[in-house]
Design a protein around this motif. Structure first.
Motif, mmCIF file in Angstrom:
data_model
loop_
_atom_site.group_PDB
_atom_site.id
_atom_site.type_symbol
_atom_site.label_atom_id
_atom_site.label_comp_id
_atom_site.label_asym_id
_atom_site.label_seq_id
_atom_site.Cartn_x
_atom_site.Cartn_y
_atom_site.Cartn_z
ATOM 1 N N ASP A 32 28.722 -6.454 -26.493
ATOM 2 C CA ASP A 32 27.496 -6.882 -27.164
ATOM 3 C C ASP A 32 26.377 -7.018 -26.139
ATOM 4 O O ASP A 32 26.611 -7.348 -24.970
ATOM 5 C CB ASP A 32 27.689 -8.235 -27.857
ATOM 6 N N PHE A 33 25.157 -6.783 -26.579
ATOM 7 C CA PHE A 33 23.959 -7.071 -25.791
ATOM 8 C C PHE A 33 23.183 -8.086 -26.617
ATOM 9 O O PHE A 33 22.557 -7.749 -27.610
ATOM 10 C CB PHE A 33 23.140 -5.806 -25.555
ATOM 11 N N VAL A 34 23.267 -9.336 -26.203
ATOM 12 C CA VAL A 34 22.774 -10.459 -27.003
ATOM 13 C C VAL A 34 21.493 -11.029 -26.413
ATOM 14 O O VAL A 34 21.416 -11.295 -25.202
ATOM 15 C CB VAL A 34 23.842 -11.572 -27.077
ATOM 16 N N ALA A 35 20.509 -11.232 -27.257
ATOM 17 C CA ALA A 35 19.300 -11.959 -26.870
ATOM 18 C C ALA A 35 19.337 -13.329 -27.535
ATOM 19 O O ALA A 35 19.585 -13.435 -28.744
ATOM 20 C CB ALA A 35 18.052 -11.199 -27.301
ATOM 21 N N ILE A 36 19.114 -14.371 -26.753
ATOM 22 C CA ILE A 36 18.994 -15.729 -27.279
ATOM 23 C C ILE A 36 17.522 -16.109 -27.219
ATOM 24 O O ILE A 36 16.920 -16.112 -26.141
ATOM 25 C CB ILE A 36 19.848 -16.725 -26.471
ATOM 26 N N VAL A 37 16.940 -16.384 -28.373
ATOM 27 C CA VAL A 37 15.505 -16.643 -28.451
ATOM 28 C C VAL A 37 15.259 -18.039 -29.003
ATOM 29 O O VAL A 37 16.154 -18.682 -29.569
ATOM 30 C CB VAL A 37 14.796 -15.585 -29.328
ATOM 31 N N GLY A 38 14.029 -18.491 -28.876
ATOM 32 C CA GLY A 38 13.651 -19.811 -29.380
ATOM 33 C C GLY A 38 12.475 -20.342 -28.599
ATOM 34 O O GLY A 38 12.160 -19.850 -27.511
ATOM 35 N N SER A 39 11.830 -21.334 -29.136
ATOM 36 C CA SER A 39 10.660 -21.919 -28.483
ATOM 37 C C SER A 39 11.064 -22.715 -27.255
ATOM 38 O O SER A 39 12.250 -23.030 -27.047
ATOM 39 C CB SER A 39 9.905 -22.819 -29.465
ATOM 40 N N ASN A 40 10.095 -23.058 -26.425
ATOM 41 C CA ASN A 40 10.362 -23.903 -25.262
ATOM 42 C C ASN A 40 10.934 -25.241 -25.707
ATOM 43 O O ASN A 40 10.439 -25.858 -26.653
ATOM 44 C CB ASN A 40 9.072 -24.140 -24.473
ATOM 45 N N GLY A 41 11.998 -25.675 -25.033
ATOM 46 C CA GLY A 41 12.609 -26.952 -25.376
ATOM 47 C C GLY A 41 13.557 -26.902 -26.549
ATOM 48 O O GLY A 41 14.074 -27.949 -26.979
ATOM 49 N N PHE A 212 20.298 -14.212 -31.399
ATOM 50 C CA PHE A 212 20.571 -15.565 -31.881
ATOM 51 C C PHE A 212 19.333 -16.423 -31.637
ATOM 52 O O PHE A 212 18.822 -16.473 -30.514
ATOM 53 C CB PHE A 212 21.769 -16.176 -31.160
ATOM 54 N N GLU A 213 18.868 -17.089 -32.676
ATOM 55 C CA GLU A 213 17.714 -17.970 -32.553
ATOM 56 C C GLU A 213 18.166 -19.428 -32.503
ATOM 57 O O GLU A 213 18.926 -19.880 -33.364
ATOM 58 C CB GLU A 213 16.751 -17.788 -33.720
ATOM 59 N N VAL A 214 17.709 -20.139 -31.463
ATOM 60 C CA VAL A 214 17.992 -21.567 -31.332
ATOM 61 C C VAL A 214 16.810 -22.317 -31.933
ATOM 62 O O VAL A 214 15.677 -22.207 -31.462
ATOM 63 C CB VAL A 214 18.189 -21.966 -29.854
ATOM 64 N N PHE A 215 17.084 -23.075 -32.982
ATOM 65 C CA PHE A 215 16.014 -23.763 -33.698
ATOM 66 C C PHE A 215 16.595 -24.949 -34.467
ATOM 67 O O PHE A 215 17.622 -24.818 -35.133
ATOM 68 C CB PHE A 215 15.326 -22.799 -34.681
ATOM 69 N N ASP A 216 15.928 -26.088 -34.344
ATOM 70 C CA ASP A 216 16.293 -27.278 -35.122
ATOM 71 C C ASP A 216 17.777 -27.627 -34.955
ATOM 72 O O ASP A 216 18.501 -27.820 -35.929
ATOM 73 C CB ASP A 216 15.955 -27.054 -36.600
ATOM 74 N N TYR A 217 18.236 -27.671 -33.695
ATOM 75 C CA TYR A 217 19.591 -28.066 -33.297
ATOM 76 C C TYR A 217 20.672 -27.044 -33.644
ATOM 77 O O TYR A 217 21.850 -27.289 -33.403
ATOM 78 C CB TYR A 217 19.995 -29.411 -33.934
ATOM 79 N N SER A 218 20.278 -25.906 -34.225
ATOM 80 C CA SER A 218 21.273 -24.934 -34.658
ATOM 81 C C SER A 218 21.059 -23.592 -33.974
ATOM 82 O O SER A 218 20.040 -23.357 -33.332
ATOM 83 C CB SER A 218 21.225 -24.758 -36.183
ATOM 84 N N VAL A 219 22.049 -22.700 -34.114
ATOM 85 C CA VAL A 219 21.956 -21.337 -33.597
ATOM 86 C C VAL A 219 22.280 -20.399 -34.749
ATOM 87 O O VAL A 219 23.382 -20.445 -35.301
ATOM 88 C CB VAL A 219 22.934 -21.107 -32.432
ATOM 89 N N SER A 220 21.301 -19.556 -35.102
ATOM 90 C CA SER A 220 21.472 -18.650 -36.230
ATOM 91 C C SER A 220 21.280 -17.202 -35.792
ATOM 92 O O SER A 220 20.375 -16.913 -34.994
ATOM 93 C CB SER A 220 20.452 -18.972 -37.337
ATOM 94 N N GLU A 221 22.108 -16.322 -36.286
ATOM 95 C CA GLU A 221 21.935 -14.915 -35.964
ATOM 96 C C GLU A 221 20.867 -14.314 -36.863
ATOM 97 O O GLU A 221 20.848 -14.551 -38.080
ATOM 98 C CB GLU A 221 23.244 -14.151 -36.119
ATOM 99 N N VAL A 222 19.952 -13.551 -36.261
ATOM 100 C CA VAL A 222 18.846 -12.953 -36.997
ATOM 101 C C VAL A 222 18.851 -11.452 -36.773
ATOM 102 O O VAL A 222 19.551 -10.938 -35.901
ATOM 103 C CB VAL A 222 17.491 -13.550 -36.569
ATOM 104 N N ASP A 223 18.058 -10.746 -37.559
ATOM 105 C CA ASP A 223 17.970 -9.293 -37.482
ATOM 106 C C ASP A 223 17.416 -8.866 -36.120
ATOM 107 O O ASP A 223 16.299 -9.240 -35.772
ATOM 108 C CB ASP A 223 17.055 -8.788 -38.605
ATOM 109 N N PRO A 224 18.165 -8.065 -35.343
ATOM 110 C CA PRO A 224 17.685 -7.672 -34.016
ATOM 111 C C PRO A 224 16.482 -6.726 -34.070
ATOM 112 O O PRO A 224 15.839 -6.494 -33.036
ATOM 113 C CB PRO A 224 18.901 -6.987 -33.388
ATOM 114 N N ASN A 225 16.183 -6.183 -35.237
ATOM 115 C CA ASN A 225 15.068 -5.257 -35.363
ATOM 116 C C ASN A 225 13.765 -5.931 -35.723
ATOM 117 O O ASN A 225 12.732 -5.273 -35.883
ATOM 118 C CB ASN A 225 15.392 -4.194 -36.434
#
Length: 228
Positions: A32-41, A212-225
Motif C-alpha cells: 500500500d501507498f498510504v497518505a495520512i491527512v488532517g489539519s494541524n493538531g 486516511f483522514e484524522v479528524f475529530d479523534y477518529s481515522v476514516s478512509e477516504v477516496d484517494p482521488n
C-alpha cells in the motif's frame, strides 16, 4: 485479502486528560501507498508514533507483521523519516556518504573504509539519484536533496515499511514532484509499503492508493482521488 502488515485495533490515546484518538481501527496491506491527512493538531504525528511503538496506547493495540509493536524485535523492518529531520541533520559536519554509513548497525566514523559497506551505501544513493553528491557536505544540499539522503539512510536497512512524517514540508513544487516520483519508484519497484503524513493530499498522479483522514479523534478512509 492478504494478512495486513499493520493492524490497528480499537486504538485510543490521550496526553494526560486531552484525548487525541478514540477507538481507531484500520488495516494496511503490503505494498500500500498510504497518505495520512488532517489539519494541524488533529493527531497525525501522534498516530505515526503509535504505529512505530514510540507511544503506548491507553487502549487497543498496533500489530506489525502480526506482532504487537511494543513487542517487536525486528525494527530493521521499519524505516522512519521524522518531521523536522532536515533540520536535525542539515548542520551536521558530515558528507552524504558518512550520514548514510552511520545508519548501518555498528556504523561509526571508524569503519567508513569498509569497502562492502561503502558499496552498499553508494548503491542506495544511486537508487535515490544522489550518488554524485556522496562526498558533498550535507550542509550544502537543498531541502529536496536532503530529504532524498534521509530516505536513502532508511533504505540501507532494507525495510518492509517506510514511514515519513511531512516529507514535503518546506520543499518547492519541483522538489515535491521529484520526491513523489522517488516514492512511487520505491513502492512499485522495491515493494516497500509507504505510510506518509501530509498536510494536504492533492497529488493524484502518484501511486497513493489509500488515504486516511484524522479528524475529530477518529481515522476514516477516504477516496484517494479526491483532494483534501
Amino acid at each position: 485479502m492478504n494478512n495486513p502488515v499493520i493492524q490497528v485495533k480499537n486504538l485510543s490515546f490521550s496526553y494526560e486528560k486531552r484525548a487525541v484518538l478514540k477507538d481507531v481501527s484500520f488495516d494496511i496491506q503490503a505494498r500500500d501507498f498510504v497518505a495520512i491527512v488532517g489539519s494541524n493538531g488533529s493527531g497525525k504525528s501522534t498516530l505515526m508514533q503509535l504505529l512505530l511503538g514510540l507511544l503506548k496506547p491507553q487502549k487497543g493495540s498496533v500489530e506489525l507483521f502480526g506482532t504487537d509493536v511494543l513487542q517487536l524485535k525486528n525494527y530493521a523492518s521499519l524505516g522512519y523519516v521524522p518531521q523536522g529531520g532536515l533540520l536535525q541533520v542539515s548542520a551536521f559536519p558530515a558528507t552524504v556518504l558518512e550520514v548514510i554509513l552511520l545508519r548501518l548497525p555498528k556504523g561509526n566514523f571508524f569503519n567508513f573504509s569498509n569497502h562492502r559497506r561503502v558499496q552498499e551505501a553508494m548503491k542506495t544513493l544511486r537508487h535515490v539519484g544522489m550518488e554524485e553528491y556522496a562526498h558533498r557536505l550535507i550542509s550544502t544540499l537543498s531541502g529536496g536533496q536532503l530529504q532524498r539522503v534521509l530516505i536513502a539512510r532508511e533504505l540501507m536497512m532494507n525495510p518492509e515499511i517506510l514511514l515519513l512524517d511531512e516529507p514535503t514540508s518546506g520543499l518547492d513544487k519541483e522538489s515535491i514532484e521529484a520526491l513523489y516520483t522517488l516514492l512511487d519508484h520505491i513502492n512499485e519497484v522495491h515493494d516497500i509499503t509507504i505510510i506518509m503524513i501530509t498536510h494536504q493530499h492533492s497529488h493524484q498522479e502518484s501511486r497513493i492508493n489509500r488515504v486516511f483522514e484524522v479528524f475529530d479523534y477518529s481515522v476514516s478512509e477516504v477516496d484517494p482521488n479526491v483532494s483534501i
